[in-house]
Design an enzyme around this catalytic site. Structure first.
Site, PDB file in Angstrom:
ATOM      1  CB  CYS A   1      -4.155  -1.858  -1.932  1.00  0.00           C
ATOM      2  SG  CYS A   1      -3.130  -0.412  -2.229  1.00  0.00           S
TER       3      CYS A   1
ATOM      4  CD  GLN B   1      -6.244   6.691  -0.993  1.00  0.00           C
ATOM      5  OE1 GLN B   1      -7.419   6.346  -1.074  1.00  0.00           O
ATOM      6  NE2 GLN B   1      -5.815   7.544  -0.092  1.00  0.00           N
ATOM      7  CG  HIS B   2      -3.087   2.123   4.094  1.00  0.00           C
ATOM      8  ND1 HIS B   2      -1.757   1.828   3.990  1.00  0.00           N
ATOM      9  CD2 HIS B   2      -3.154   3.263   4.824  1.00  0.00           C
ATOM     10  CE1 HIS B   2      -1.041   2.737   4.631  1.00  0.00           C
ATOM     11  NE2 HIS B   2      -1.864   3.620   5.137  1.00  0.00           N
ATOM     12  CG  ASP B   3      -8.624   0.203   4.181  1.00  0.00           C
ATOM     13  OD1 ASP B   3      -7.727  -0.578   4.539  1.00  0.00           O
ATOM     14  OD2 ASP B   3      -9.307   0.868   4.982  1.00  0.00           O
TER      15      ASP B   3
ATOM     16  CB  THR C   1      -1.003  -0.001   1.172  1.00  0.00           C
ATOM     17  OG1 THR C   1      -0.302   0.091   2.421  1.00  0.00           O
ATOM     18  CG2 THR C   1      -1.842  -1.252   1.175  1.00  0.00           C
TER      19      THR C   1
END
Ligand code: BDR
Ligand code: CA
Length: 308
Positions: A240, A236-238, A191
């Site tokens: 991904c 933009q972790h989530d 991420t």
């Protein structure tokens, strides 16, 4: 055929983008959104999930889940996501939460599903998912895939060792990793490559003026730049985890054995990802290693801009 998909989340600025990406994507049939306390308290994450789904006009049930980890006191990440979890942005109230508890809604949905048919995405601490698989482990057989934004091969983002979701509920994560269903991991190492910078915010504003795109751009503006990324932007972790299901060609990965440190010391919540088979333990996860950042933001921006 769109994949029947359930999303467990703790919105959360980056959860908001992930939910909008999922709800804008014809590859996914989002049937249920369950909510956990995490980035902020459950009262806020639930209200945020209802508002985020409500803004799309889609009729997807949103159900409240656990307000704390299985075996640890509640800890939030309001220092990243703001006191309301959405960087201070106030969205119109969404439809009421569906009745019941997340674990019951998950259990009912999976009991009714065909074997190997449902994709489960975890974007927050794994408390709801761990509870589900602890009380009814056979339901793992109903899952096509579990995709988790959790963990890190290298350094963490909440302690030196651990990523926030894994650190928040390591026992929940341990249950999920051991459940036997195919797991895919979007860790910080992945991420970090999805770094949102000011030109991405401008591109989103240019691409769409609907309520969702406008809110998404305001959320992006609100997130403090990441120290780990040298202040260049924020991850933009989530999204991904959702993007893996929408555009898998953007990713590379490899099978690994993954586990999580449950000890009380400074390594608590650290994920141990054995890329080279050194432990001799069987593969239980796909570790996503790279993504194509240009392709990622192109799809994310186009999809969010297509929403109302
Ligand atoms: C994860 O923790 C939360 O703060 C984010 O929403 C994401 O799920 C990143 O470490
Ligand atoms: Ca999250």
């Amino acid at each position: 055929m769109p994949r029947p998909t359930i999303i467990d989340c703790d919105p959360g600025t980056d959860d908001a983008l992930a939910l909008w990406l999922a709800l804008a994507s014809p590859e996914l049939d989002v049937r249920l959104v369950t909510v956990v306390g995490g980035n902020v308290g459950l009262d806020r994450t639930l209200a945020n999930a209802r508002a985020i789904v409500g803004l799309t006009g889609r009729d997807v049930p949103v159900v409240a889940g656990a307000d704390r980890a299985l075996m640890a006191p509640f800890a939030d990440a309001a220092y990243v996501h703001g006191d309301n979890g959405l960087g201070g942005l106030i969205l119109p109230d969404g439809p009421a939460a569906a009745p019941g508890l997340a674990v019951d809604a998950l259990r009912a949905a999976l009991r009714a599903a065909a074997p190997g048919s449902v994709t489960l995405v975890g974007l927050g601490p794994a408390t709801n998912l761990g509870l589900l698989l602890a009380i009814e482990p056979d339901l793992a057989g109903k899952l096509a895939e579990i995709v988790l934004m959790t963990g890190a091969l290298a350094e963490g983002n909440v302690t030196a060792s651990a990523e926030f979701n894994a650190w928040n509920d390591p026992e929940g994560l341990a249950i999920v990793l051991a459940c036997g269903a195919p797991v895919t991991l979007a860790t910080l190492d992945l991420t970090n490559q999805a770094l949102c910078t000011p030109p991405h915010v401008a591109a989103l504003r240019a691409a769409g003026q609907g309520a969702c795109a406008t809110a998404a751009a305001a959320i992006w503006d609100s997130v403090p730049p990441s120290r780990r990324a040298g202040g260049m932007g924020h991850e933009q972790h989530d999204a991904c985890a959702i993007m893996w299901l929408v555009a898998p060609d953007l990713f590379t990965g490899r099978p690994v054995h993954a586990s999580v440190d449950l000890g009380p010391g400074p390594g608590r919540g650290r994920t141990v990802i054995d890329r080279w088979g050194r432990s001799g333990r069987p593969h239980n996860a796909i570790f996503l290693e790279t993504l194509d950042p240009e392709g990622f933001f192109d799809v994310l921006i186009r999809r969010v801009a297509s929403l109302p």
